[in-house]
Design a protein around this motif. Structure first.
Motif, PDB file in Angstrom:
ATOM      1  N   ALA A  67       0.863  -1.203   0.000  1.00 38.89           N
ATOM      2  CA  ALA A  67       0.000   0.000   0.000  1.00 38.89           C
ATOM      3  C   ALA A  67       0.893   1.245   0.000  1.00 38.89           C
ATOM      4  O   ALA A  67       1.361   1.655   1.063  1.00 38.89           O
ATOM      5  CB  ALA A  67      -0.894   0.000   1.229  1.00 38.89           C
ATOM      6  N   PRO A  68       1.115   1.846  -1.167  1.00 45.00           N
ATOM      7  CA  PRO A  68       2.091   2.935  -1.303  1.00 45.00           C
ATOM      8  C   PRO A  68       1.843   4.135  -0.395  1.00 45.00           C
ATOM      9  O   PRO A  68       2.788   4.766   0.042  1.00 45.00           O
ATOM     10  CB  PRO A  68       1.975   3.344  -2.771  1.00 45.00           C
ATOM     11  N   GLU A  69       0.605   4.441  -0.076  1.00 47.04           N
ATOM     12  CA  GLU A  69       0.358   5.698   0.635  1.00 47.04           C
ATOM     13  C   GLU A  69      -0.248   5.528   2.020  1.00 47.04           C
ATOM     14  O   GLU A  69      -0.865   6.453   2.537  1.00 47.04           O
ATOM     15  CB  GLU A  69      -0.537   6.600  -0.222  1.00 47.04           C
ATOM     16  N   ARG A  70      -0.044   4.368   2.584  1.00 48.52           N
ATOM     17  CA  ARG A  70      -0.673   4.162   3.896  1.00 48.52           C
ATOM     18  C   ARG A  70       0.319   3.962   5.037  1.00 48.52           C
ATOM     19  O   ARG A  70       0.027   3.317   6.018  1.00 48.52           O
ATOM     20  CB  ARG A  70      -1.689   3.034   3.824  1.00 48.52           C
ATOM     21  N   PHE A  71       1.514   4.550   4.891  1.00 49.16           N
ATOM     22  CA  PHE A  71       2.454   4.484   6.014  1.00 49.16           C
ATOM     23  C   PHE A  71       3.357   5.717   6.007  1.00 49.16           C
ATOM     24  O   PHE A  71       3.516   6.382   4.996  1.00 49.16           O
ATOM     25  CB  PHE A  71       3.283   3.195   5.965  1.00 49.16           C
ATOM     26  N   ASP A  72       3.901   6.001   7.181  1.00 50.87           N
ATOM     27  CA  ASP A  72       4.746   7.180   7.373  1.00 50.87           C
ATOM     28  C   ASP A  72       5.975   6.740   8.172  1.00 50.87           C
ATOM     29  O   ASP A  72       5.869   6.443   9.364  1.00 50.87           O
ATOM     30  CB  ASP A  72       3.931   8.235   8.159  1.00 50.87           C
ATOM     31  N   LEU A  73       7.121   6.654   7.491  1.00 48.04           N
ATOM     32  CA  LEU A  73       8.365   6.263   8.157  1.00 48.04           C
ATOM     33  C   LEU A  73       9.073   7.510   8.666  1.00 48.04           C
ATOM     34  O   LEU A  73       9.345   8.428   7.897  1.00 48.04           O
ATOM     35  CB  LEU A  73       9.259   5.533   7.155  1.00 48.04           C
ATOM     36  N   GLN A  74       9.367   7.547   9.963  1.00 45.88           N
ATOM     37  CA  GLN A  74      10.008   8.725  10.562  1.00 45.88           C
ATOM     38  C   GLN A  74      11.171   8.304  11.440  1.00 45.88           C
ATOM     39  O   GLN A  74      11.053   7.330  12.185  1.00 45.88           O
ATOM     40  CB  GLN A  74       8.998   9.491  11.447  1.00 45.88           C
ATOM     41  N   PHE A  75      12.234   9.075  11.395  1.00 48.38           N
ATOM     42  CA  PHE A  75      13.397   8.756  12.222  1.00 48.38           C
ATOM     43  C   PHE A  75      13.058   8.878  13.708  1.00 48.38           C
ATOM     44  O   PHE A  75      12.436   9.853  14.141  1.00 48.38           O
ATOM     45  CB  PHE A  75      14.575   9.689  11.894  1.00 48.38           C
ATOM     46  N   CYS A  76      13.485   7.909  14.496  1.00 47.63           N
ATOM     47  CA  CYS A  76      13.407   8.006  15.961  1.00 47.63           C
ATOM     48  C   CYS A  76      14.365   6.985  16.563  1.00 47.63           C
ATOM     49  O   CYS A  76      14.177   5.782  16.388  1.00 47.63           O
ATOM     50  CB  CYS A  76      11.987   7.736  16.457  1.00 47.63           C
ATOM     51  N   ASP A  77      15.377   7.473  17.246  1.00 48.46           N
ATOM     52  CA  ASP A  77      16.285   6.566  17.948  1.00 48.46           C
ATOM     53  C   ASP A  77      15.733   6.358  19.351  1.00 48.46           C
ATOM     54  O   ASP A  77      15.736   7.275  20.176  1.00 48.46           O
ATOM     55  CB  ASP A  77      17.693   7.176  18.000  1.00 48.46           C
ATOM     56  N   LEU A  78      15.269   5.154  19.610  1.00 49.19           N
ATOM     57  CA  LEU A  78      14.660   4.862  20.919  1.00 49.19           C
ATOM     58  C   LEU A  78      15.691   4.784  22.047  1.00 49.19           C
ATOM     59  O   LEU A  78      15.330   4.639  23.206  1.00 49.19           O
ATOM     60  CB  LEU A  78      13.862   3.552  20.837  1.00 49.19           C
ATOM     61  N   ALA A  79      16.966   4.931  21.676  1.00 46.48           N
ATOM     62  CA  ALA A  79      18.013   4.988  22.707  1.00 46.48           C
ATOM     63  C   ALA A  79      18.357   6.441  23.047  1.00 46.48           C
ATOM     64  O   ALA A  79      19.425   6.717  23.598  1.00 46.48           O
ATOM     65  CB  ALA A  79      19.259   4.252  22.220  1.00 46.48           C
ATOM     66  N   SER A  80      17.447   7.359  22.711  1.00 48.28           N
ATOM     67  CA  SER A  80      17.677   8.782  22.992  1.00 48.28           C
ATOM     68  C   SER A  80      16.349   9.443  23.386  1.00 48.28           C
ATOM     69  O   SER A  80      15.409   9.478  22.591  1.00 48.28           O
ATOM     70  CB  SER A  80      18.245   9.469  21.741  1.00 48.28           C
ATOM     71  N   PHE A  81      16.296   9.985  24.596  1.00 51.77           N
ATOM     72  CA  PHE A  81      15.057  10.646  25.037  1.00 51.77           C
ATOM     73  C   PHE A  81      14.753  11.858  24.149  1.00 51.77           C
ATOM     74  O   PHE A  81      13.591  12.148  23.865  1.00 51.77           O
ATOM     75  CB  PHE A  81      15.176  11.097  26.499  1.00 51.77           C
ATOM     76  N   GLU A  82      15.798  12.551  23.725  1.00 57.54           N
ATOM     77  CA  GLU A  82      15.599  13.727  22.875  1.00 57.54           C
ATOM     78  C   GLU A  82      14.938  13.321  21.552  1.00 57.54           C
ATOM     79  O   GLU A  82      14.002  13.972  21.081  1.00 57.54           O
ATOM     80  CB  GLU A  82      16.962  14.383  22.608  1.00 57.54           C
ATOM     81  N   SER A  83      15.422  12.208  20.993  1.00 61.42           N
ATOM     82  CA  SER A  83      14.872  11.722  19.730  1.00 61.42           C
ATOM     83  C   SER A  83      13.414  11.263  19.916  1.00 61.42           C
ATOM     84  O   SER A  83      12.548  11.534  19.071  1.00 61.42           O
ATOM     85  CB  SER A  83      15.745  10.576  19.213  1.00 61.42           C
ATOM     86  N   ILE A  84      13.133  10.591  21.026  1.00 53.52           N
ATOM     87  CA  ILE A  84      11.754  10.142  21.299  1.00 53.52           C
ATOM     88  C   ILE A  84      10.836  11.362  21.442  1.00 53.52           C
ATOM     89  O   ILE A  84       9.727  11.389  20.889  1.00 53.52           O
ATOM     90  CB  ILE A  84      11.707   9.276  22.588  1.00 53.52           C
ATOM     91  N   ARG A  85      11.308  12.371  22.145  1.00 53.04           N
ATOM     92  CA  ARG A  85      10.486  13.582  22.335  1.00 53.04           C
ATOM     93  C   ARG A  85      10.242  14.300  21.003  1.00 53.04           C
ATOM     94  O   ARG A  85       9.125  14.767  20.740  1.00 53.04           O
ATOM     95  CB  ARG A  85      11.160  14.531  23.329  1.00 53.04           C
ATOM     96  N   ALA A  86      11.268  14.355  20.145  1.00 55.16           N
ATOM     97  CA  ALA A  86      11.115  15.015  18.836  1.00 55.16           C
ATOM     98  C   ALA A  86      10.116  14.234  17.977  1.00 55.16           C
ATOM     99  O   ALA A  86       9.243  14.819  17.313  1.00 55.16           O
ATOM    100  CB  ALA A  86      12.467  15.105  18.139  1.00 55.16           C
ATOM    101  N   PHE A  87      10.222  12.911  18.005  1.00 55.59           N
ATOM    102  CA  PHE A  87       9.309  12.066  17.234  1.00 55.59           C
ATOM    103  C   PHE A  87       7.876  12.209  17.755  1.00 55.59           C
ATOM    104  O   PHE A  87       6.924  12.373  16.968  1.00 55.59           O
ATOM    105  CB  PHE A  87       9.774  10.602  17.319  1.00 55.59           C
ATOM    106  N   ALA A  88       7.708  12.175  19.069  1.00 53.98           N
ATOM    107  CA  ALA A  88       6.358  12.309  19.654  1.00 53.98           C
ATOM    108  C   ALA A  88       5.756  13.668  19.291  1.00 53.98           C
ATOM    109  O   ALA A  88       4.552  13.767  19.002  1.00 53.98           O
ATOM    110  CB  ALA A  88       6.421  12.133  21.169  1.00 53.98           C
ATOM    111  N   ALA A  89       6.590  14.703  19.280  1.00 54.27           N
ATOM    112  CA  ALA A  89       6.097  16.045  18.916  1.00 54.27           C
ATOM    113  C   ALA A  89       5.631  16.044  17.457  1.00 54.27           C
ATOM    114  O   ALA A  89       4.572  16.607  17.128  1.00 54.27           O
ATOM    115  CB  ALA A  89       7.204  17.077  19.128  1.00 54.27           C
ATOM    116  N   TYR A  90       6.404  15.391  16.589  1.00 55.67           N
ATOM    117  CA  TYR A  90       6.005  15.283  15.172  1.00 55.67           C
ATOM    118  C   TYR A  90       4.649  14.562  15.058  1.00 55.67           C
ATOM    119  O   TYR A  90       3.750  15.022  14.347  1.00 55.67           O
ATOM    120  CB  TYR A  90       7.076  14.525  14.365  1.00 55.67           C
ATOM    121  N   VAL A  91       4.516  13.450  15.760  1.00 52.83           N
ATOM    122  CA  VAL A  91       3.271  12.663  15.677  1.00 52.83           C
ATOM    123  C   VAL A  91       2.097  13.512  16.163  1.00 52.83           C
ATOM    124  O   VAL A  91       1.026  13.546  15.533  1.00 52.83           O
ATOM    125  CB  VAL A  91       3.395  11.347  16.487  1.00 52.83           C
ATOM    126  N   LYS A  92       2.310  14.250  17.260  1.00 55.15           N
ATOM    127  CA  LYS A  92       1.216  15.072  17.821  1.00 55.15           C
ATOM    128  C   LYS A  92       0.818  16.203  16.880  1.00 55.15           C
ATOM    129  O   LYS A  92      -0.351  16.578  16.793  1.00 55.15           O
ATOM    130  CB  LYS A  92       1.634  15.644  19.182  1.00 55.15           C
TER     131      LYS A  92
END
Ligand SMILES: NC(=O)c1ccc[n+]([C@@H]2O[C@H](COP(=O)([O-])OP(=O)(O)OC[C@H]3O[C@@H](n4cnc5c(N)ncnc54)[C@H](OP(=O)(O)O)[C@@H]3O)[C@@H](O)[C@H]2O)c1
Length: 279
Positions: free
Chosen positions: A50-75
């Motif tokens: 399904a070409p248009e039914r997913f969104d791949l985004q960078f998030c390093d789960l070994a970094s709180f900063e990266s998790i927070r940036a990803f969560a902000a993007y999702v929100k």
């Protein structure tokens, strides 16, 4: 109804098989990744479904900063999350640290899902009967060593670190379920089975060979995840542990509510959950 499903660890193993199945079922996937090459390969495989039914985004789960940036993007991007699947995990045979200087197995396997889930609670609340699905393991035996949770005083032991983190997954699930019981959001944990994946890459050659021969396929491993994410049979069921798409009994320690509450408080402190950061 098309659901917005956020799934961690989709670039490999059980997560990749679950992503394909969820996409085939017609849902929209938000997929954090840490490795560009693997994300590009995954993109090709998912585009064939399904070409248009997913969104791949960078998030390093070994970094709180990266998790927070990803969560902000999702929100900022999505109005709600219907299902959050915390699947990503690691098994380290040597002591390693996350970007935040925390023992890596505990950081990725427990603190990352703890922080991500809490940061996305508002989006889960905006969905109708949202579900949180946490991938644990039957290796969750033992306890949480609050005196030395990061193996800094005692000698590092890869399997003990993994066991503790998988116990933490169930304790987190139970406390989350308890806290959300009046809000219509369910949280359940599961054992995917003994599955041939990259998680064993730190083990020696013979162990990996045995696993390759004995373990089941990632597709089999994804079955209980997909079941807990979508099946009407588990509507309203919360705080439970599943195996082979059936409720199973987890260890006595994993059912210790006081332990779960203490772990929650320690996890809040370690992740700085309530410390405000500029997003
Ligand atoms: N395999 C089994 O027999 C078994 C049994 C019980 C429970 N489990 C659980 O099943 C879950 C999935 O594991 P698996 O067996 O499918 O292992 P896997 O093939 O190694 O997949 C693990 C996934 O987690 C991702 N990940 C690891 N560290 C990350 C980080 N810092 N940031 C972002 N993503 C990260 C990996 O990304 P990369 O692709 O970039 O490495 C990969 O997508 C884990 O929670 C594991 O504990 C597995």
């Amino acid at each position: 109804m098309i659901k917005n499903i956020l799934l961690t660890g989709a670039t490999s193993g059980i997560g990749k098989a679950a992503a394909k199945k969820l996409l085939q079922e017609g849902h929209f996937l938000i997929l954090p990744y840490r490795n560009e090459e693997k994300a590009t390969a995954l993109k090709k495989e998912l585009e064939a479904i399904a070409p248009e039914r997913f969104d791949l985004q960078f998030c390093d789960l070994a970094s709180f900063e990266s998790i927070r940036a990803f969560a902000a993007y999702v929100k900022n991007t999505y109005p709600h999350i219907d299902v959050l699947i915390n699947n990503a995990g690691v098994w380290n045979q040597r002591f390693r640290e996350s970007k935040d200087g925390i023992e890596l197995t505990f950081a990725v396997n427990h603190l990352a899902p703890f922080l991500l889930t809490n940061l996305l609670l508002d989006l889960l609340r905006k969905a109708e009967r949202a579900r949180v699905v946490n991938v644990s393991s039957d290796l969750h035996q033992g306890t949480i060593d609050f005196d030395d949770i990061e193996f800094r005083k005692k000698e590092y032991n890869g399997i003990a670190a993994y066991r503790q983190s998988k116990l933490a997954n169930i304790l987190f699930t139970k406390e989350l379920a308890r806290r959300l019981q009046d809000e219509g959001i369910t949280a359940n944990a599961l054992m995917p089975g003994f599955i041939a994946t990259n998680i064993f890459q730190d083990l020696n050659f013979f162990a990996r060979l045995m696993i390759k021969i004995m373990a089941k396929s990632p597709e089999k491993g994804a079955e209980t995840i997909v079941y807990l994410a979508l099946s009407p049979e588990v509507e309203g069921i919360t705080g439970k542990y599943f195996k082979d798409k059936k409720e199973a009994i987890s260890s006595r320690q994993s059912q210790n509510i006081e332990l779960a509450k203490r772990l929650w408080a320690v996890s809040e402190q370690m992740t700085g959950l309530h410390v405000s950061v500029s997003e």
